[in-house]
Design an enzyme around this catalytic site. Structure first.
Site, PDB file in Angstrom:
ATOM      1  CB  THR A   1      -7.109  -2.015   7.198  1.00  0.00           C
ATOM      2  OG1 THR A   1      -6.987  -1.877   5.777  1.00  0.00           O
ATOM      3  CG2 THR A   1      -8.506  -2.480   7.552  1.00  0.00           C
TER       4      THR A   1
ATOM      5  CB  CYS B   1      -6.605  -7.649   3.397  1.00  0.00           C
ATOM      6  SG  CYS B   1      -5.168  -6.549   3.429  1.00  0.00           S
TER       7      CYS B   1
ATOM      8  CB  VAL C   1      -0.967  -0.027   1.211  1.00  0.00           C
ATOM      9  CG1 VAL C   1      -1.624   1.322   1.407  1.00  0.00           C
ATOM     10  CG2 VAL C   1      -2.023  -1.095   0.985  1.00  0.00           C
TER      11      VAL C   1
ATOM     12  CG  PHE D   1     -15.531 -10.913  -5.038  1.00  0.00           C
ATOM     13  CD1 PHE D   1     -14.867 -10.030  -5.880  1.00  0.00           C
ATOM     14  CD2 PHE D   1     -14.858 -11.388  -3.934  1.00  0.00           C
ATOM     15  CE1 PHE D   1     -13.574  -9.632  -5.628  1.00  0.00           C
ATOM     16  CE2 PHE D   1     -13.559 -11.005  -3.658  1.00  0.00           C
ATOM     17  CZ  PHE D   1     -12.912 -10.112  -4.514  1.00  0.00           C
TER      18      PHE D   1
ATOM     19  CE  LYS E   1      -9.402  -2.290   3.364  1.00  0.00           C
ATOM     20  NZ  LYS E   1      -9.194  -2.521   1.936  1.00  0.00           N
TER      21      LYS E   1
ATOM     22  CE  LYS F   1      -5.175 -10.685  -5.989  1.00  0.00           C
ATOM     23  NZ  LYS F   1      -6.021  -9.504  -6.047  1.00  0.00           N
TER      24      LYS F   1
ATOM     25  CG  LEU G   1      -4.146  -1.191  -3.114  1.00  0.00           C
ATOM     26  CD1 LEU G   1      -3.520  -2.567  -3.158  1.00  0.00           C
ATOM     27  CD2 LEU G   1      -3.066  -0.145  -3.281  1.00  0.00           C
TER      28      LEU G   1
END
Ligand code: NAD
Ligand code: UGA
Length: 427
Positions: free
Chosen positions: A122, A256, A12, A245, A200, A317, A149
């Site tokens: 976060t 996250c 980030v 999704f 968030k 991923k 992001l």
């Protein structure tokens, strides 16, 4: 154009620094990791993130971006300081804010009057308010500006975000932060700081919930003879549900979702709010890894002890080299616990991962394997030479946990193919 200090040069922080430099601001990006700072100063970013190395090189060349060791320079003599340090899961499941606190202790005497402290990490609802108390300076405003992001799309997501959310008690400070993003054209939402902090977690946890729902639906499809692809296609046509999704998988992971679901649950518990949906979202994800192991066990004949398995994909991923909280590795650990012998191939991983011996190609992991398991949706896996792979394996068995493979080609090559939420395909 503003002078910006960014604290923390991770995913980030580095993206924030490089993209603000691209937008024309002057940025000093600080980190405590000496190796990272010297590599970044040579534009070596050490991560697979499209477009980021180029932006870093551009910022360095145009002298709008600098990397420094230690935070002093990035705190003093700037108009905005962005905190981008980690907030991992603490012992009790809550977000561990020790890195945030460490920076604040340095910041409170170092920042200039009029400076805005922006929390991009976060953090739980209420943190910005506590930070303002801790800093204790009436000439410094604290603002929450969560980041949305996705890894693998970091630059694009930062420069063309779907929304910029800024929360503050002082609206003028929030508007100054919104103005930094002027070049992105993104819609801005200005809220109180606790609301911005909660947006968030609410977003990440909602997405995780959607995925747990789809993974349970896939299991149900297998039992009632439905096809998850058709079911989600039917759902996607409803705008209210949304098209994204809805792909089943071996579970959701990454740096996250796992930590943020636990942290929001902890916030709810502290606030004495029962949140069974969130508990079930997390529980369903743990079940998903075990369920995948059950499918693999069944596919190779009921036992995993001594079975040689080739894993295709190890990152959490496709499109990233990040292995943090990878569902592929969670599945690998469970397979290894039952005695499976594991090799793996991933286009972005070269070092061995826990019980997985990493090989240089899909062909190398298929050679003499008793089964293959697709765990990450790298597109290249759909293009493999199936007849060749089948010929080199002891048994042509494949479990596709991403429903990525071309069913016809794979079964025509002689494979027994197990997908998620679809009828098993065998020749
Ligand atoms: P990261 O682990 O990639 O990077 C954090 C960086 O901070 C590291 O380089 C570390 O050396 C540095 N650091 C630690 N303590 C420091 C200190 N006291 N002073 C200066 N530097 C320090 O973390 P990340 O993935 O960039 O995540 C940062 C925050 O952003 C977290 O709160 C995370 O939840 C949030 N976030 C992450 C993503 C993502 O995709 N990774 C997306 C949105 C939000
Ligand atoms: C996620 C969010 O998408 C970002 O908006 C957020 O900023 C970020 O977390 C964060 O807070 O760090 P990221 O962790 O990069 O981004 O990963 P995603 O693309 O969201 O994927 C998360 C997990 O869900 C992966 O394991 C992925 O394979 C899985 N997934 C995703 C599925 O199984 N099916 C899908 O249809 C989509």
């Amino acid at each position: 154009m503003a002078r910006i200090g960014v604290i923390g040069a991770g995913y980030v922080g580095l993206t924030t620094a490089a993209c603000f430099a691209r937008l024309g601001h002057t940025v000093v990006c600080a980190d405590v990791d000496e190796g990272k700072v010297s590599a970044l100063s040579r534009a070596e970013i050490g991560a697979h993130e499209p477009g980021l190395a180029e932006l870093v090189a551009e910022g360095l060349r145009d002298r709008r971006l600098r990397f420094v060791l230690g935070n002093a320079e990035a705190l003093s003599d700037v108009d905005f300081v962005f905190l981008c340090v980690p907030t991992p899961t603490g012992e009790d499941g809550a977000a561990d804010l020790s890195a945030v606190h460490a920076v604040l202790l340095e910041a409170r005497d170092a920042v200039r009057p009029g400076c805005v402290l922006v929390i991009k990490s976060t953090v739980p609802a209420g943190t910005a308010e506590l930070v303002a108390q801790l800093v204790g300076r009436s000439d410094v405003q604290v603002v929450s500006n969560p980041e949305f992001l996705r890894e693998g799309h970091a630059v694009d997501d930062f420069l063309r975000p779907q929304r910029v959310v800024v929360g503050a008690e002082a609206e003028e400070a929030a508007r100054r932060v919104v103005a930094l993003y002027a070049g992105t054209g993104a819609p801005a939402l200005v809220t109180g700081s606790a609301s911005a902090e909660l947006v968030k977690y609410a977003s990440n946890c909602f997405l995780a919930m959607k995925l747990s729902y789809v993974n349970s639906l896939a299991e149900l499809c297998e039992r009632v003879g439905a096809d998850i692809g058709d079911v989600t296609e039917g759902m996607r046509l409803d705008d209210r549900i949304g098209a994204a999704f809805l792909e089943p998988g071996p579970g959701w992971g990454g740096s996250c979702f796992p930590k943020d679901t636990r942290a929001l649950l902890s916030t709810a518990e502290d606030a004495r709010v029962d949140f069974p949906l969130l508990r079930a979202t997390i529980g369903t994800n743990g079940h998903q890894a075990r369920r995948v192991v059950g499918l693999v066990r069944d596919a190779v004949g009921g036992r995993l002890d001594g079975v040689r398995l080739g894993l295709l994909g190890l990152t959490f991923k496709a499109g990233t080299d990040d292995l943090r909280d990878s569902p592929a590795l969670a599945v690998a650990s469970l397979l290894a616990e039952e005695g499976a012998r594991l090799t793996g191939y991933d286009p972005c991983v070269s070092a061995d991962c826990g019980p997985v011996r990493v090989r240089e190609s899909a062909e190398a992991v298929a050679d003499s394997a008793d089964g293959l398991v697709v765990l990450t949706e790298w597109p290249e896996f759909a293009e493999l030479d199936w007849p060749h792979l089948a010929a080199t394996m002891t048994r042509p068995v494949i479990v596709d946990t991403r429903n990525l493979l071309p069913v016809e080609k794979v079964t025509e090559a002689g494979f027994h193919l197990v997908s998620l939420g679809r009828p098993t395909a065998a020749r």
